[in-house]
Design an enzyme around this catalytic site. Sequence first.
Site, PDB file in Angstrom:
ATOM      1  N   MET A   1      -7.406  -7.004  -3.495  1.00  0.00           N
ATOM      2  CA  MET A   1      -7.377  -7.248  -2.049  1.00  0.00           C
ATOM      3  C   MET A   1      -8.783  -7.305  -1.477  1.00  0.00           C
ATOM      4  O   MET A   1      -9.109  -8.178  -0.660  1.00  0.00           O
ATOM      5  CB  MET A   1      -6.563  -6.157  -1.349  1.00  0.00           C
ATOM      6  CG  MET A   1      -5.068  -6.304  -1.463  1.00  0.00           C
ATOM      7  SD  MET A   1      -4.391  -7.707  -0.541  1.00  0.00           S
ATOM      8  CE  MET A   1      -4.548  -7.117   1.138  1.00  0.00           C
TER       9      MET A   1
ATOM     10  N   LYS B   1       1.751  -2.248  11.684  1.00  0.00           N
ATOM     11  CA  LYS B   1       1.810  -2.707  10.293  1.00  0.00           C
ATOM     12  C   LYS B   1       2.913  -1.975   9.527  1.00  0.00           C
ATOM     13  O   LYS B   1       3.632  -2.567   8.714  1.00  0.00           O
ATOM     14  CB  LYS B   1       0.455  -2.491   9.614  1.00  0.00           C
ATOM     15  CG  LYS B   1       0.437  -2.773   8.105  1.00  0.00           C
ATOM     16  CD  LYS B   1       0.873  -4.207   7.776  1.00  0.00           C
ATOM     17  CE  LYS B   1       0.516  -4.629   6.358  1.00  0.00           C
ATOM     18  NZ  LYS B   1       1.087  -3.789   5.292  1.00  0.00           N
TER      19      LYS B   1
ATOM     20  N   GLU C   1      10.287  -5.633   6.752  1.00  0.00           N
ATOM     21  CA  GLU C   1      10.221  -6.347   5.471  1.00  0.00           C
ATOM     22  C   GLU C   1      11.213  -5.753   4.467  1.00  0.00           C
ATOM     23  O   GLU C   1      11.906  -6.490   3.755  1.00  0.00           O
ATOM     24  CB  GLU C   1       8.797  -6.265   4.925  1.00  0.00           C
ATOM     25  CG  GLU C   1       8.559  -6.923   3.590  1.00  0.00           C
ATOM     26  CD  GLU C   1       7.145  -6.645   3.098  1.00  0.00           C
ATOM     27  OE1 GLU C   1       7.001  -6.308   1.902  1.00  0.00           O
ATOM     28  OE2 GLU C   1       6.203  -6.734   3.903  1.00  0.00           O
TER      29      GLU C   1
ATOM     30  N   HIS D   1      26.391  24.943  22.081  1.00  0.00           N
ATOM     31  CA  HIS D   1      25.226  24.080  22.282  1.00  0.00           C
ATOM     32  C   HIS D   1      25.242  23.345  23.619  1.00  0.00           C
ATOM     33  O   HIS D   1      24.326  22.578  23.906  1.00  0.00           O
ATOM     34  CB  HIS D   1      25.130  23.070  21.137  1.00  0.00           C
ATOM     35  CG  HIS D   1      24.778  23.697  19.826  1.00  0.00           C
ATOM     36  ND1 HIS D   1      23.586  24.343  19.611  1.00  0.00           N
ATOM     37  CD2 HIS D   1      25.472  23.795  18.666  1.00  0.00           C
ATOM     38  CE1 HIS D   1      23.549  24.794  18.367  1.00  0.00           C
ATOM     39  NE2 HIS D   1      24.692  24.489  17.779  1.00  0.00           N
TER      40      HIS D   1
ATOM     41  N   LEU E   1     -13.552  -3.091  -4.273  1.00  0.00           N
ATOM     42  CA  LEU E   1     -13.398  -4.446  -4.811  1.00  0.00           C
ATOM     43  C   LEU E   1     -12.254  -4.549  -5.812  1.00  0.00           C
ATOM     44  O   LEU E   1     -12.384  -5.119  -6.893  1.00  0.00           O
ATOM     45  CB  LEU E   1     -14.710  -4.920  -5.446  1.00  0.00           C
ATOM     46  CG  LEU E   1     -15.835  -5.223  -4.455  1.00  0.00           C
ATOM     47  CD1 LEU E   1     -17.133  -5.510  -5.182  1.00  0.00           C
ATOM     48  CD2 LEU E   1     -15.455  -6.399  -3.545  1.00  0.00           C
TER      49      LEU E   1
ATOM     50  N   SER F   1      -1.682  -7.852   6.377  1.00  0.00           N
ATOM     51  CA  SER F   1      -0.448  -8.251   5.704  1.00  0.00           C
ATOM     52  C   SER F   1      -0.570  -9.648   5.125  1.00  0.00           C
ATOM     53  O   SER F   1      -1.184 -10.533   5.725  1.00  0.00           O
ATOM     54  CB  SER F   1       0.738  -8.212   6.681  1.00  0.00           C
ATOM     55  OG  SER F   1       1.930  -8.598   6.014  1.00  0.00           O
ATOM     56  N   GLY F   2       0.039  -9.822   3.987  1.00  0.00           N
ATOM     57  CA  GLY F   2       0.043 -11.136   3.345  1.00  0.00           C
ATOM     58  C   GLY F   2      -0.235 -11.054   1.859  1.00  0.00           C
ATOM     59  O   GLY F   2      -0.225 -12.065   1.164  1.00  0.00           O
TER      60      GLY F   2
ATOM     61  N   LYS G   1       6.217   1.454  -1.964  1.00  0.00           N
ATOM     62  CA  LYS G   1       4.951   2.141  -1.724  1.00  0.00           C
ATOM     63  C   LYS G   1       5.028   3.156  -0.584  1.00  0.00           C
ATOM     64  O   LYS G   1       4.040   3.780  -0.246  1.00  0.00           O
ATOM     65  CB  LYS G   1       3.854   1.109  -1.432  1.00  0.00           C
ATOM     66  CG  LYS G   1       3.498   0.274  -2.660  1.00  0.00           C
ATOM     67  CD  LYS G   1       2.300  -0.615  -2.393  1.00  0.00           C
ATOM     68  CE  LYS G   1       1.875  -1.357  -3.656  1.00  0.00           C
ATOM     69  NZ  LYS G   1       0.713  -2.244  -3.425  1.00  0.00           N
TER      70      LYS G   1
ATOM     71  N   LYS H   1      -7.601   2.998  -1.883  1.00  0.00           N
ATOM     72  CA  LYS H   1      -6.274   3.595  -1.815  1.00  0.00           C
ATOM     73  C   LYS H   1      -6.150   4.480  -0.587  1.00  0.00           C
ATOM     74  O   LYS H   1      -7.073   5.222  -0.239  1.00  0.00           O
ATOM     75  CB  LYS H   1      -6.016   4.406  -3.090  1.00  0.00           C
ATOM     76  CG  LYS H   1      -4.582   4.895  -3.237  1.00  0.00           C
ATOM     77  CD  LYS H   1      -4.377   5.577  -4.574  1.00  0.00           C
ATOM     78  CE  LYS H   1      -2.935   6.067  -4.725  1.00  0.00           C
ATOM     79  NZ  LYS H   1      -2.729   6.758  -6.029  1.00  0.00           N
TER      80      LYS H   1
ATOM     81  N   HIS I   1       6.170  -3.437  10.561  1.00  0.00           N
ATOM     82  CA  HIS I   1       6.264  -4.719   9.868  1.00  0.00           C
ATOM     83  C   HIS I   1       6.824  -4.508   8.467  1.00  0.00           C
ATOM     84  O   HIS I   1       7.740  -5.208   8.028  1.00  0.00           O
ATOM     85  CB  HIS I   1       4.885  -5.388   9.783  1.00  0.00           C
ATOM     86  CG  HIS I   1       4.772  -6.460   8.749  1.00  0.00           C
ATOM     87  ND1 HIS I   1       4.627  -6.182   7.395  1.00  0.00           N
ATOM     88  CD2 HIS I   1       4.769  -7.813   8.840  1.00  0.00           C
ATOM     89  CE1 HIS I   1       4.571  -7.301   6.708  1.00  0.00           C
ATOM     90  NE2 HIS I   1       4.644  -8.298   7.566  1.00  0.00           N
ATOM     91  N   ASN I   2       6.281  -3.522   7.743  1.00  0.00           N
ATOM     92  CA  ASN I   2       6.735  -3.269   6.382  1.00  0.00           C
ATOM     93  C   ASN I   2       8.172  -2.760   6.354  1.00  0.00           C
ATOM     94  O   ASN I   2       8.938  -3.085   5.445  1.00  0.00           O
ATOM     95  CB  ASN I   2       5.811  -2.265   5.698  1.00  0.00           C
ATOM     96  CG  ASN I   2       4.488  -2.886   5.293  1.00  0.00           C
ATOM     97  OD1 ASN I   2       4.086  -3.914   5.835  1.00  0.00           O
ATOM     98  ND2 ASN I   2       3.798  -2.264   4.357  1.00  0.00           N
TER      99      ASN I   2
END
Length: 500
Positions: A16, A204, A211, A473, A13, A132-133, A282, A79, A207-208
Amino acid sequence: MSQQLSDIGLIGLAVMGQNLALNIADHGFRISVYNRTTATMEKFIAENPETPGGLSGEKTLEGLVASIKRPRKIIILVKAGGPTDAVIDSLAPLLEAGDIVIDGGNANWMDTIRRERALKAKGLRFVGSGVSGGEEGARFGPSLMPGGDEAAWKEIEPIWKAIAAKVDAVTGKPIEGAKPGKPVVGGVPCTTHIGPDGAGHYVKMVHNGIEYGDMQMICEAYALMSGVLGMAPAEASEVFAEWNRGVLDSFLIEITADILQQKDPATGRPFVDVVLDTAGQKGTGKWTSVSALDMGTPAPTVAEAVFARYLSAVKEERVAASKVLSGPAPGFSGDKKAFAQAIHDALYCSKICAYAQGFQLMRAAQGEYNWKLPFGEIAKIFRGGCIIRARFLQKITEAYERNHDLANLLLDPYFKSEIDRCQSNWRMVIGQAAANGVAAPTFYSALAYYDGYRSERLPASLLQSQRDYFGAHTYERVDQPRGKFFHLDWPEPSRPQLEV
């Protein structure tokens, strides 16, 4: 404990978790909540005595599990990493076969794959759902990206579709106006089943990563307005506000216009001028870049956005370097309004390339992890609730409706025509950025990606020749089938063989 069983449970709690719990309750679903610190749970319940669905606070995990209808559905919002594993380890022994554990945190997709396998072996189902949001999205409608077992998705689908952000079925624009206890009614929900195991958290993450690129590109546009055109923040705000009425209409452009007109309450100066120029992160942009490197997929614009944040962090070094290192004196004598429009076009083209890289990376992951990702649906659920929500995403949806197997967004007729229309301004702006000494790494990298992707032949032929010369190579030939390798006996065969 209440005798009425809840539809779903939630552990964690923090802000988020509280907001998502209230969103669920607002939509008529009863939810049981648990927090390791009981006082936090009790305060939350006391502050929200009446919701359409109802809240039940539980002091123990055993009480939480007992308070939920079977098959139990329990969201974990703690977390990422070790704390999530600790909760799962404590929760799993209390559950029964068929119960569903949902990780709504910013988990690494490989952790999600591992957890899904471990819980499946115990008869439990696991859903890794990207959310997300931010805090506002969690409260009034996020974009939700669930991955996991298809049957588990069907169990949570009514709740996920109810609480997700909604967009207009015709225009694709987000439907606003949700209030506590009065959610949005109607519209298309911004959620869909992404795929098995870690697919939801992978999407996700991408997405970040997008972003990161989007935010850095907007900052570079502002740097050009300020450094080349000499615009004050309030004047730049007006330009961004105007852009938000066109093809660049998006949440990030909207908030940029708001930020640039904000005054600092303490000094009265433009707020952006009193904020220290060091950006935090993050880690999801880094994860995206590492994944691209691991799979050999080009995503340079996302990586440059991550490196730009790293460069911002060495503030003291930059201050010292500014007193030693020289560059051109900024100066612009052309049409200010026309150049501002050119910056718009450069931002737009760079944005197209960043999204092309993100979707190309998801396409590579699809093959790597044996997923079948619904690219058009992914673009749809990005249209509302999430941080990158934008008008532009409707065009990506349409591109994949035209061709689900589209190799790259740049090859779609619409995006090709938009790049054709804007690329002369894009190139001109990058030239002006270099001439005026304004750092614009994502603009530069996006153009390099575009020019590289459209090149039939690249100088990698010389690079591979170098590798064969010093390290034997091998190389492929233009006049032989792919996959057939050769080595040239270069002169001085006794020289040291080095690796790069």
